[in-house]
Design an enzyme around this catalytic site. Sequence first.
Site, mmCIF file in Angstrom:
data_model
loop_
_atom_site.group_PDB
_atom_site.id
_atom_site.type_symbol
_atom_site.label_atom_id
_atom_site.label_comp_id
_atom_site.label_asym_id
_atom_site.label_seq_id
_atom_site.Cartn_x
_atom_site.Cartn_y
_atom_site.Cartn_z
ATOM 1 N N SER A 112 41.744 36.125 47.727
ATOM 2 C CA SER A 112 40.920 37.111 47.038
ATOM 3 C C SER A 112 40.474 38.262 47.940
ATOM 4 O O SER A 112 41.290 38.950 48.506
ATOM 5 C CB SER A 112 39.734 36.393 46.393
ATOM 6 O OG SER A 112 39.047 37.265 45.555
ATOM 7 N N HIS A 113 39.170 38.390 48.118
ATOM 8 C CA HIS A 113 38.603 39.510 48.875
ATOM 9 C C HIS A 113 38.452 39.190 50.359
ATOM 10 O O HIS A 113 37.974 40.006 51.116
ATOM 11 C CB HIS A 113 37.240 39.838 48.283
ATOM 12 C CG HIS A 113 36.389 38.601 48.197
ATOM 13 N ND1 HIS A 113 36.621 37.625 47.252
ATOM 14 C CD2 HIS A 113 35.388 38.145 48.965
ATOM 15 C CE1 HIS A 113 35.784 36.629 47.435
ATOM 16 N NE2 HIS A 113 35.017 36.916 48.472
ATOM 17 N N ASP A 276 39.774 44.324 44.435
ATOM 18 C CA ASP A 276 39.849 43.509 45.654
ATOM 19 C C ASP A 276 41.273 43.097 46.017
ATOM 20 O O ASP A 276 42.239 43.577 45.423
ATOM 21 C CB ASP A 276 38.947 42.275 45.512
ATOM 22 C CG ASP A 276 39.537 41.246 44.558
ATOM 23 O OD1 ASP A 276 40.249 41.647 43.625
ATOM 24 O OD2 ASP A 276 39.290 40.036 44.753
ATOM 25 N N ASP A 278 43.279 40.602 45.466
ATOM 26 C CA ASP A 278 44.218 40.112 44.454
ATOM 27 C C ASP A 278 44.002 40.751 43.089
ATOM 28 O O ASP A 278 44.602 40.317 42.104
ATOM 29 C CB ASP A 278 44.138 38.586 44.348
ATOM 30 C CG ASP A 278 42.763 38.111 43.913
ATOM 31 O OD1 ASP A 278 41.775 38.794 44.249
ATOM 32 O OD2 ASP A 278 42.665 37.073 43.238
ATOM 33 N N ASP A 280 41.344 40.999 40.982
ATOM 34 C CA ASP A 280 40.527 40.498 39.875
ATOM 35 C C ASP A 280 39.082 41.004 39.905
ATOM 36 O O ASP A 280 38.381 40.903 38.904
ATOM 37 C CB ASP A 280 40.588 38.954 39.788
ATOM 38 C CG ASP A 280 40.142 38.261 41.053
ATOM 39 O OD1 ASP A 280 39.817 38.957 42.041
ATOM 40 O OD2 ASP A 280 40.137 37.013 41.068
ATOM 41 N N ARG A 281 38.642 41.548 41.030
ATOM 42 C CA ARG A 281 37.258 42.058 41.076
ATOM 43 C C ARG A 281 37.220 43.563 40.852
ATOM 44 O O ARG A 281 38.224 44.245 41.014
ATOM 45 C CB ARG A 281 36.650 41.775 42.448
ATOM 46 C CG ARG A 281 36.469 40.312 42.720
ATOM 47 C CD ARG A 281 35.738 40.104 44.025
ATOM 48 N NE ARG A 281 35.408 38.693 44.164
ATOM 49 C CZ ARG A 281 34.427 38.211 44.897
ATOM 50 N NH1 ARG A 281 33.669 39.035 45.598
ATOM 51 N NH2 ARG A 281 34.186 36.928 44.956
ATOM 52 N N LYS A 375 39.272 36.977 35.789
ATOM 53 C CA LYS A 375 38.619 38.271 35.779
ATOM 54 C C LYS A 375 39.673 39.323 36.095
ATOM 55 O O LYS A 375 40.730 38.993 36.626
ATOM 56 C CB LYS A 375 37.467 38.302 36.765
ATOM 57 C CG LYS A 375 37.808 37.855 38.159
ATOM 58 C CD LYS A 375 36.532 37.553 38.924
ATOM 59 C CE LYS A 375 36.860 37.053 40.318
ATOM 60 N NZ LYS A 375 36.086 35.885 40.690
HETATM 61 C C1 G1P Z 1 32.441 33.732 45.062
HETATM 62 C C2 G1P Z 1 31.587 34.330 43.973
HETATM 63 C C3 G1P Z 1 31.902 33.702 42.646
HETATM 64 C C4 G1P Z 1 33.388 33.827 42.367
HETATM 65 C C5 G1P Z 1 34.189 33.279 43.527
HETATM 66 C C6 G1P Z 1 35.672 33.537 43.359
HETATM 67 O O1 G1P Z 1 32.186 32.351 45.181
HETATM 68 O O2 G1P Z 1 30.227 34.210 44.264
HETATM 69 O O3 G1P Z 1 31.157 34.337 41.641
HETATM 70 O O4 G1P Z 1 33.730 33.131 41.208
HETATM 71 O O5 G1P Z 1 33.785 33.913 44.747
HETATM 72 O O6 G1P Z 1 35.977 34.895 43.317
HETATM 73 P P1 G1P Z 1 31.150 31.724 46.225
HETATM 74 O O7 G1P Z 1 31.577 32.182 47.601
HETATM 75 O O8 G1P Z 1 29.812 32.284 45.893
HETATM 76 O O9 G1P Z 1 31.258 30.250 46.000
HETATM 77 ZN ZN ZN Z 2 39.813 38.260 43.895
#
Ligand code: G1P
Ligand code: ZN
Length: 542
Positions: A112-113, A276, A278, A280-281, A375
């Site tokens: 992800s990010h 981000d 991938d 999705d954000r 998302k």
């Molecule tokens: C974080 C975000 C959560 C999201 C997840 C995946 O998780 O807070 O809302 O679903 O990334 O993108 P966390 O690190 O808080 O467990």
């Molecule tokens: Zn992501």
Amino acid sequence: MTINTVPTQPIEGQVPGTSGLRKKVEVFADPGYLETYTQAIFNAIQPRGKELVLGGDGRFFNREAMQTILRMAAANGVARVIVGQNGILSTPAASHLIRKRAAFGGLILSASHNPGGPKGDFGLKYNIANGGPAPEDITDTIVACAQNIDAYYIANGEAPSLSTIGESQLGDMVIEVVDPVDDYAALMAELFNFTAIRSLIASGFTLRFDAMHAVTGPYATEILVNRLGAPAKSVLNGTPSEDFGGGHPDPNPVWAKPLFDLLHGPEAPDFGAASDGDGDRNMILGRDIYVTPSDSLAVLAANAHLVPGYAGGITGVARSMPTSAASDRVAEALGIEAFQTPTGWKYFGTLLDAGRATLCGEESAGTGSNHVREKDGLWAVLLWLNILAVKRQSVKQILTDHWAKFGRDYYSRHDYESIDSTAANALMSELKSNLAALPGQKAAGLVIKSAEDFAYTDPISGAATTGQGVILTYEGGARAMLRLSGTGTEGATLRVYLEQYAPPGAALDRDAQDALSAVIAATKAVARIPEHTGRDHPDVIS
Ligand code: G1P
Ligand code: ZN
């Protein structure tokens, strides 16, 4: 084809968090590690004779991992793998492809990010046939399989190159390489009024989309530039790189600061957005205004009916527990259901499948709808653009009008990063053991109304989840939530989510940290944050 059976590498304590398994590249690249986890997924899902979708965000190690997974899929009897060209698919595009092709499921390679590159993070996640992240019963089975495994199966020889669109074979398995953008762009064209957005842009409306050197570059260029007529300079950092240009591909005011500053400066375009690693954000900005993800969900819910894909209205809005209550107020006004789920997109899946919720959102820059089961960053950007094209008002005007009607939920998240795991666990368990005594107590001038350890029972599947974070509500419309991150890869991260409601007629244009100062002080005191963490201030405020 010869199939090798190879001893596995122990997966110790590697419990997948809210989004599959995320670890440092060097952990994943350790011989046998990726293989063991992949085999655990295959043992759990039994994909023999089935079709799977495979794609990733293109980060460092994506190419090698694709090769390994394809060879293992062949050795495990998978019939067909539909894979994005060069191994690329944004997470929402992968979700869409699983649904469109009625595949058995999909494997998404992303962290992800989180930063990429040789020293960065890598991740692997399994999505089910509805296109969404595997629910807890399946992730639990994967974890159990990972702990009870002594061999993995891998085909000899190299998997074919993924650079050319078309079909090839690996043993008995078909590998179908598809364009990563086409199907997704077609879906967006169905949901949104591209003609209206095109004419908004043609009228001189200016925008900047920051792809943060990550996967959405090609998607944004195709949709925003080629199809909607935005000038090429509208897409910033649009060429994906394996290490995301050395940055954190996380669309928030901290990591996307250049865009944030641009929108607050003299050369500001009308609209700014980012996505981000991938895809999705999302982050949404207007000239001189930042829209919090919680507010964005509320505004989108209030205006979705203006857009073709949601013209019939929405059935319900779901938000994660730490997301502000702003969308609940819209749901109430619309007379539709509002849901509060645990953190993580997987909890929205059943609500979307059952048609109980149409829009979903998380405070962590995630917004989406029933069009996929993830998302979706660009989707959120296009929904905003379509609404702007209909209303012909500025982002700031839309937000100000929204607050005037519904009131404003001042909101902020304070993160204490890389803290000692033992200290973080001690903080949470001390707080949890005190919950019963808290109501009625006063902290930093605020009276605690209620204190709970959030538990959730899925209204559709009946699946129950406990220990999802502590919610403190205070008299006077303030709320605080505390939980430990499930996605970090270094020590523990304590997330403190803070919210203060200001009803219509109250001061609606205050600085958020200022409006939240009482709930910030009270929560720090109640959870004894400085005492446990040794820190007086959060590392990241968003
Ligand atoms: C974080 C975000 C959560 C999201 C997840 C995946 O998780 O807070 O809302 O679903 O990334 O993108 P966390 O690190 O808080 O467990
Ligand atoms: Zn992501």
